[in-house]
Motif scaffolding. Structure first.
Motif, short mmCIF file in Angstrom:
data_model
loop_
_atom_site.label_atom_id
_atom_site.label_comp_id
_atom_site.label_asym_id
_atom_site.label_seq_id
_atom_site.Cartn_x
_atom_site.Cartn_y
_atom_site.Cartn_z
N CYS A 262 0.85 -1.20 0.00
CA CYS A 262 0.00 0.00 0.00
C CYS A 262 0.88 1.24 0.00
N GLU B 152 -3.02 4.51 -3.19
CA GLU B 152 -3.45 3.32 -3.94
C GLU B 152 -2.57 2.11 -3.62
N THR B 153 -3.12 0.93 -3.90
CA THR B 153 -2.41 -0.33 -3.63
C THR B 153 -1.70 -0.78 -4.90
N LYS C 257 -4.58 -1.81 -7.74
CA LYS C 257 -5.71 -2.65 -7.35
C LYS C 257 -7.05 -1.90 -7.44
N GLU C 258 -7.04 -0.64 -6.97
CA GLU C 258 -8.30 0.11 -6.88
C GLU C 258 -8.84 0.52 -8.25
N ARG C 259 -7.99 0.46 -9.29
CA ARG C 259 -8.48 0.84 -10.63
C ARG C 259 -8.49 -0.39 -11.53
N ARG C 260 -9.18 -1.41 -11.05
CA ARG C 260 -9.38 -2.65 -11.79
C ARG C 260 -8.07 -3.20 -12.35
N ASN C 261 -7.04 -3.19 -11.49
CA ASN C 261 -5.74 -3.78 -11.85
C ASN C 261 -5.13 -3.20 -13.13
#
Ligand SMILES: CCC/C=C/C(=O)SCCNC(=O)CCNC(=O)[C@H](O)C(C)(C)COP(=O)([O-])OP(=O)([O-])OC[C@H]1O[C@@H](n2cnc3c(N)ncnc32)[C@H](O)[C@@H]1OP(=O)([O-])[O-]
Length: 310
Positions: free
Chosen positions: A194, A269-270, A289-293
């Motif tokens: 993270c 973001e992760t 991760k948070e933006r659909r990978n």
């Protein structure tokens, strides 16, 4: 095509000579940098990472992460605003790529001499791409320490070619890093980390004070909903993951690093770093991760050797 604030004269730009600079760093700089790329960010007593920020177990010096080598070249970058024939909108500048060769592990403090030159200039129509190369040597003994090639993507500054063919100059045959081919197979290792909401505010203290990373108004002008993370911080997260998962925690195995920034990262973001081994080369990509990978960075890291227990 070039916007109203941009005009590039390639002959003038290529004739520019950067003055030599020096870069002195202390153990405090190396530790601050390590925090800026997430060392001990998830676990303040992480036994594999305390060495980057603290004299663990009686260790005499802290260890320096390989991507720290990129900092030695930062001093020269603000000078591009002074290059005759280089008119562009600095608010639209993005870091496109970074290539680093490391000739010897960085000690925890040092004094470097930098020789900087223009390694490439390309007209991409909607953008200009400028490549800056810096060779850093130990100021006292003259030994080469590292080479950085920084690619800057200048949105709206293209369209300066005088013929039908788009202008392209490279000092060497392979200056620009092509997008890497990501294998179809399962990654050898995957590491999730993270970034903190304050990650860019921390990272900037390592020497890149561009307000794109701290000022909401400047970020908006550049087209982002809020300040974005420095590309070199994302690269630092990725290479730290590779050192952890593949080099068994030994940062001195890293010989060279290349990365292309594909999309911006927002602090907080992760990051998911996927790694594949191809001989002594690690091919990697970083996704958010948070933006659909979505992939934000890809590249490869060459190692001097592989750890015996892989
Ligand atoms: C260091 C100091 C300052 C630091 C600032 C930061 O940290 S900012 C934060 C960190 N940085 C970021 O957050 C930036 C993240 N990256 C992005 O936002 C986008 O990738 C982009 C805006 C850079 C380009 O997107 P786009 O849709 O406009 O581009 P496209 O796909 O249409 O290609 C057009 C041409 O350009 C080429 N080319 C393409 N990409 C790159 C590249 N990265 N690099 C180099 N070249 C690149 C591509 O090959 C093609 O040439 P070709 O093949 O026709 O000869």
């Amino acid at each position: 095509m070039a916007d109203a604030n941009s005009r590039i004269n390639p002959e003038l730009v290529l004739s520019y000579k950067f003055p030599e600079t020096t870069y002195r760093y202390s153990e405090r700089d190396a530790a601050l940098y390590a925090l800026g790329v997430g060392a001990c960010g998830r676990d303040a007593v992480d036994t594999s990472e305390l060495k980057y920020v603290y004299h663990e177990n009686g260790q005499q010096f802290i260890k320096v992460l390989p991507t720290f080598a990129a900092l030695s070249s930062l001093d020269s970058l603000p000078r591009i605003t002074e290059i005759p024939g280089m008119e562009y909108d600095p608010r639209l500048l993005l870091h496109g790529q970074q290539y680093i060769e490391i000739y010897r592990p960085f000690p925890s403090s040092g004094y470097l001499q930098n020789k900087t030159s223009i390694a490439g200039l390309h007209d991409k129509g909607k953008a200009a791409v400028l490549e800056i190369e810096t060779l850093s040597s130990d100021k006292e003994c003259g030994q080469p320490m590292c080479m950085n090639r920084t690619t800057l993507y200048l949105k709206g500054a293209g369209g300066f070619s005088r013929t039908h063919d788009l202008y392209s100059y490279s000092k060497g045959p392979t200056n620009q890093i092509p997008t890497v081919r990501i294998p179809q197979s399962q990654p050898f290792a995957v590491f999730e980390d993270c970034t903190q909401p304050s990650q860019a505010l921390l990272y900037r203290l390592s020497g890149d004070y561009n307000p794109l990373h701290s000022d909401p108004a400047v970020a908006k002008i550049a087209g982002f909903s809020r300040p974005i993370l420095h590309g070199l911080s994302t690269l630092g997260f990725a290479v730290r993951a590779i050192v952890k998962c593949i080099c068994r925690g030994d940062p001195d195995m890293v010989k060279s690093i290349s990365g292309r920034f594909l999309l911006h990262v927002y602090p907080g973001e992760t990051l998911i770093t996927e790694m594949w081994l191809e001989g002594s080369r690690v091919v990697y990509q970083v996704k958010v991760k948070e933006r659909r990978n979505k992939a934000v960075l890809s590249g490869h890291v060459d190692l001097s050797r592989l750890p015996s227990q892989l």
